[in-house]
Design an enzyme around this catalytic site. Structure first.
Site, PDB file in Angstrom:
ATOM      1  N   ASN A 474       0.817  -1.212   0.000  1.00  0.00           N
ATOM      2  CA  ASN A 474       0.000   0.000   0.000  1.00  0.00           C
ATOM      3  C   ASN A 474       0.851   1.262   0.000  1.00  0.00           C
ATOM      4  O   ASN A 474       1.716   1.420   0.867  1.00  0.00           O
ATOM      5  CB  ASN A 474      -0.883  -0.021   1.255  1.00  0.00           C
ATOM      6  CG  ASN A 474      -1.701   1.238   1.433  1.00  0.00           C
ATOM      7  OD1 ASN A 474      -2.500   1.577   0.585  1.00  0.00           O
ATOM      8  ND2 ASN A 474      -1.476   1.934   2.530  1.00  0.00           N
ATOM      9  N   GLU A 475       0.602   2.146  -0.967  1.00  0.00           N
ATOM     10  CA  GLU A 475       1.186   3.492  -0.998  1.00  0.00           C
ATOM     11  C   GLU A 475       2.712   3.457  -0.969  1.00  0.00           C
ATOM     12  O   GLU A 475       3.340   4.216  -0.247  1.00  0.00           O
ATOM     13  CB  GLU A 475       0.620   4.347   0.150  1.00  0.00           C
ATOM     14  CG  GLU A 475      -0.891   4.553   0.018  1.00  0.00           C
ATOM     15  CD  GLU A 475      -1.527   5.393   1.125  1.00  0.00           C
ATOM     16  OE1 GLU A 475      -1.084   5.295   2.270  1.00  0.00           O
ATOM     17  OE2 GLU A 475      -2.479   6.126   0.822  1.00  0.00           O
TER      18      GLU A 475
END
Ligand SMILES: *[C@@H]1O[C@H](CO)[C@@H](O)[C@H](O)[C@H]1NC(C)=O
Ligand SMILES: *[C@@H]1O[C@H](CO)[C@@H](O)[C@H](O)[C@H]1NC(C)=O
Ligand SMILES: *[C@@H]1O[C@H](CO)[C@@H](O)[C@H](O)[C@H]1NC(C)=O
Ligand SMILES: *[C@@H]1O[C@H](CO)[C@@H](O)[C@H](O)[C@H]1NC(C)=O
Ligand SMILES: *[C@@H]1O[C@H](CO)[C@@H](O)[C@H](O)[C@H]1NC(C)=O
Ligand SMILES: *[C@@H]1O[C@H](CO)[C@@H](O)[C@H](O)[C@H]1NC(C)=O
Length: 927
Positions: A474-475
């Site tokens: 994520n991210e």
């Protein structure tokens, strides 16, 4: 050759029962204890220490009040789970322990002797303990699992000499620090929507397995179903037959020349294919074979609302010349699902699509619009997440017109039952490896540990037709590397990028591509996608990063801006091919607050409410850190004050409830506006093909981005998202600066639809205004496309009118067909536009009336005196249900009939008496 084939077929007919002994350790025959603290209580497996202590009243409800902080002592201590003597074991067999999940650091002993240590929550562990059983009396056949403190161990690993470090600000700290050094659910260390319990315990089932000579036990398996010649991340040829590849991970002694026999049965248990698998080969730990199945033997599996969810059962039996050795049965579906990131083709350019790369999903060769949200861990303690609760939640997903969830990267790999439910309901699960908002070490031990974790989980869930994608984390690319490292230590970007690629391309990619040809892989959500994909390279993907060409569009976007001014101003929104995260937090309902905090804490800025707001996260374990949560609380307040009437009720609880409600209206309004923008983009050069908002559901009761509260109650958001995820919608598009107003019809159906768009202006009393706007426009909109049905300017047409007393109702009616359906049906959608903020609107009492009909089982709501906005049906505690429609608008004289679905009820139907109705008008009243 012919003889051999006949022999194989014969071996496949008989179904002998194998004699291996599997003793489940699941149950309540356990004790958990800490001898220094003098605590010893009955326990279960699977479990977490907090759950067993709570059940035995050593601690209070971990979710109550500020217990998150008060219970930190539990986390700082070791806890031992001890079994009762395990009976029924014979000493003339080989004996194995198998743990499907231990959270996280353990030292295991059996018969009083050390077996092993474990250090990864997400791996399966198995051990040959035959030698320990030899001189072990029946009463001593006890299993002890000592769990260490994960936060302490993470800190100790961080302090090891030569340990990896990162520039300040790159590693996102929520509460406990150093989570990136250990393989445990990352949000256990705190996140901006949840508590930090860092729980320990045997969180998955465990078994003792006894095998005789020439017996095996299958501990895990993979079934991969794909089109012949299919390659990951590339759209396959849909005319090719299906390949079914099955591979089993086992321990024990495999006799020479095993045979693999398979049977595929349909929902009526009719056999549609069977025989022996080809190309059988085996090692001392896996046995693999494959077959092909003709295209016309099976029906396709489709996501919800795109076609039927056809499922089959595949059984594979392993036999030796004389014995049946093992058998697996998996429910499977035949579908292809691809994340297409290939360059925009000349044909697409000719359709008006901007150059760059695609970034969208295709199911069975069809593009579709992905509608959904982000799934977070549904509880801080997974052992109490029940099938029933997930069934309810996923029903709400389907009822909310969603077809995809992004199973976010820093929780836990989902249990099989979650995928099973998603298979049945047609919900695609974009699944992620558990890495997020940090960079990770790349020493060989860490990478080996991750490799095992990834292999196990990729193989475990690959057969589920709902599995849509594996993403690395994520991210990571756009945020961690592209912004955080790039800004704080740009000279170190090459080093950290190389480390990132070591883990996310060199370790995780092969774990997917080596076990599955059916599932695409993307190293990071969010990213600009790949720059090249070439299967003649060992690692086929080269990432694009920020090598972008001006005017071209790539990849997915995420978007957060906590300045409430972004509402109705889409110039701030990112233009991309797909949106995987966006949102704004809101308060849960009063009913939910009451379930987890005390009556005296029920006020917007009570210290308990404040300290349960982890946006922004405290960044440490300080239990009186109000600074960061005050920012999050202020953002909600500002968003209400900027746009809606400000509640000022004298009764403090009524006022608290009205404020909670107001923050939910802003949240719903904002997401609606953002989803309209993204969906409109399906017909614009960005060819936007998905929006998954942050976040589906709550992990506890707190101010968060969720649309569904902890007990299953829908916030306003989930209703509004349901409405704006209808197939055919109409939406206004307004430029406040110029007064330009347009209206758009957007459809995600797979054939073009024709219909009428209608426009009518009203004042708040419900009187129709004579404003120059066409009242009715015929339109046609193409497959997954949008079209403008109105273009005007409010400065011109509203000249002489009071902007605070003018409302436009937009309605669309169209005829069309659902994908894979032959029947034409009517689609209807309504939307409202108000040129001025509702806080300034000349609201009137709409005279709302509600009644209930026992015969139709529907509520009937009518506005008798004026236009009612944000009409809200509410219901008391003790029940979880959702209305078919809520948070709608009504003009006087129109009655709306509203059905409902009860998900659980302890009031014996009494809730019906407690249903209330209100609208924005009530927010202005001191009642
Ligand atoms: C606590 O658990 C850890 C991990 O299993 C272990 O290394 C340590 O020795 C244990 N400490 C005690 C006091 O049991
Ligand atoms: C198919 O077989 C399963 C397992 O034996 C059984 O539970 C199920 O009821 C059967 N279904 C039908 C339609 O006969
Ligand atoms: C084993 O079988 C699998 C699937 O049938 C195949 O892909 C693989 O190449 C085989 N390996 C060997 C060594 O034959
Ligand atoms: C969407 O519709 C417009 C207008 O008919 C058309 O020009 C465009 O090519 C369509 N887009 C796609 C991707 O089909
Ligand atoms: C670093 O950030 C700047 C500004 O956002 C961007 O233009 C550049 O491409 C980034 N470089 C890398 C390598 O990510
Ligand atoms: C950027 O991408 C272009 C083509 O998309 C490629 O030719 C070039 O080598 C890339 N540049 C870098 C620095 O990776």
């Amino acid at each position: 050759m012919r003889l051999a084939q006949t022999a194989l077929m014969a071996a496949c007919l008989g179904r002998l029962v194998s004699s291996q002994k599997v003793i489940s350790l699941v149950g309540n025959d356990w004790t958990v204890h800490n001898d220094n603290l003098n605590i010893s209580v009955p326990a279960r497996l699977p479990s977490h220490v907090h759950l067993d202590l709570f059940e035995n009243q050593v601690i209070g409800d971990p979710y109550y009040g500020l217990n998150e902080f008060n219970l930190r002592w539990v986390v700082w201590n070791n806890w031992t789970y001890t079994s009762a003597p395990i009976s029924g074991l014979s000493t003339n067999a080989s004996t194995w322990l198998q743990f499907n999940g231990l959270d996280t650091f353990t030292s295991i002993s059996f018969c009083g002797k050390h077996v092993a240590n474990t250090n990864n929550q997400f791996r399966q562990w198995w051990y040959d303990v035959s030698h320990l059983l030899v001189n072990c009396a029946e009463k001593d056949r006890i299993l002890d699992i000592n769990f260490g403190s994960a936060p302490l161990i993470a800190n100790a690993i961080a302090d090891e000499p030569g340990q990896e470090t990162w520039p300040y600000g790159v590693q996102q700290v929520y509460e406990f620090t150093n989570r990136w050094f250990i393989r445990k659910e990352q949000s256990d260390f705190g996140w901006d929507w949840g508590p930090a319990f860092a729980p320990a315990g045997p969180w998955q089932p465990a078994y003792v397995i006894q095998l005789k000579a020439n017996e095996i036990h299958v501990r895990n398996s993979v079934v991969d179903i794909y089109r012949k010649n299919q390659l990951n991340n590339l759209p396959p040829d849909q005319s090719q037959p299906w390949v079914v590849n099955a591979s089993m991970d086992y321990f024990g002694q495999l006799p020479a020349d095993p045979t693999l026999c398979y049977t595929v049965t349909d929902a009526n248990n009719k056999t549609i294919a069977s025989g022996a698998l080809d190309h059988v080969n085996y090692t001392d730990s896996t046995i693999t074979g494959m077959t092909t199945i003709a295209n016309d033997k099976v029906d396709l599996w489709w996501p919800s609302q795109l076609g039927p969810q056809t499922l089959y059962r595949l059984t594979v039996d392993v036999t030796s010349k004389t014995d049946h050795l093992a058998s697996i049965t998996k429910r499977v579906g035949f579908r292809t699902i691809v994340l297409n990131e290939s360059p925009i083709s000349p044909k697409q350019l000719a359709q008006g699509i901007a150059p760059g790369n695609n970034w969208h999903f295709e199911v069975n060769g069809h593009e579709f619009y992905a509608k959904g949200s982000n799934f977070i861990p549904p509880d801080a303690f997974w052992p109490r997440v029940t099938v029933e609760k997930m069934d309810q939640l996923l029903n709400s997903v389907v009822d909310g017109n969603q077809n995809m969830l992004r199973v976010w990267a820093s929780g836990a790999y989902s249990p099989d039952f979650l995928y099973d439910l998603a298979d049945e309901k047609g919900i695609l699960l974009w699944s992620e490896f558990e890495f997020g908002d940090a960079l990770y070490p790349v020493n060989p031990d860490f990478l080996d540990n991750v490799r095992e974790e990834a292999e196990y989980n990729v193989r475990r869930v690959n057969h589920h037709p709902s599995l849509a994608l594996w993403a690395g984390g994520n991210e990571l690319e756009n945020l961690e590397l592209g912004i955080l490292v790039n800004q704080t230590a740009p000279e170190e970007l090459p080093k950290y990028t190389a480390e990132y690629e070591e883990l996310f391309l060199n370790v995780l990619l092969p774990a997917v591509f080596g076990n599955s040809k059916s599932i695409s892989y993307a190293p990071s959500s969010t990213s600009n996608g790949w720059a090249s994909l070439n299967f003649s390279n060992t690692i086929p993907i080269i990432e694009r990063y920020f090598n972008l060409t001006l005017g071209s569009i790539y990849g997915e976007t995420d978007f957060y801006n906590y300045d409430p001014v972004v509402l109705y101003n889409d110039s701030a929104l990112p233009v991309g091919r797909f949106s995987n995260e966006f949102g704004y937090h809101s308060m849960p309902s009063l009913q939910s607050w009451r379930s987890q905090i005390s009556e005296r804490d029920l006020s917007f800025n009570s210290s308990t409410v404040f300290l349960r707001d982890h946006h922004f996260p405290p960044g440490n374990l300080n239990t009186s850190n109000y600074d960061n949560s005050s920012i999050g609380q202020a953002q909600m307040t500002e968003s209400v004050e900027m746009w809606y009437p400000k509640p000022y009720k004298t009764d403090s609880i009524a006022n608290f409830s009205a404020w909670c409600h107001a923050t939910q209206i802003f949240q719903a309004d904002l997401y609606k506006f953002e989803i309209e923008f993204y969906r409109r983009g399906s017909g614009l050069p960005e060819r936007q093909l998905g929006s998954l908002y942050w976040q589906l559901e709550d992990i506890w009761v707190a101010p968060t981005w969720a649309g569904i509260e902890y007990d299953g109650r829908w916030k306003i958001l989930h209703y509004t998202a349901k409405d704006i995820y209808e197939h055919v919608i109409i939406s206004p598009h307004f430029d406040r600066a110029t007064g330009n107003l347009s209206a758009w019809v957007t459809s995600d159906l797979w054939e073009s639809v024709k219909g009428k768009a209608s426009f009518a202006w009203f004042d708040w009393n419900g009187k129709q205004l004579d404003i120059k706007t066409p009242s009715c426009v015929d339109f046609e909109v193409g497959a997954i496309n949008s079209t403008r049905v109105l273009q005007t300017n409010t400065t011109e047409i509203l000249n002489g009118h009071d902007l605070n007393n003018a409302l436009l109702r937009l309605t669309v009616e169209a005829d069309g067909k659902l994908p894979n359906s032959e029947t034409t049906q009517k689609f209807r959608h309504e939307n409202w536009f108000h040129p001025a903020a509702l806080k300034d609107a000349k609201l009137v009492d709409p005279g709302l009336e509600i009644s209930y009909s026992d015969s139709t089982k529907k509520f009937s709501v009518e506005a008798t005196k004026g236009v009612a906005s944000w009409v809200w049906l509410d219901y008391p505690t003790g029940t979880v249900l959702n209305f078919h429609s809520n948070a709608f608008w009504l003009v006087p004289g129109e009655k709306k009939e509203i059905g409902y679905i009860v998900k659980s009820d302890t009031t014996n139907g009494g809730w019906i008496e407690g249903v209330t109705v209100q609208s924005l008008w009530n927010q202005t009243q001191n009642e």
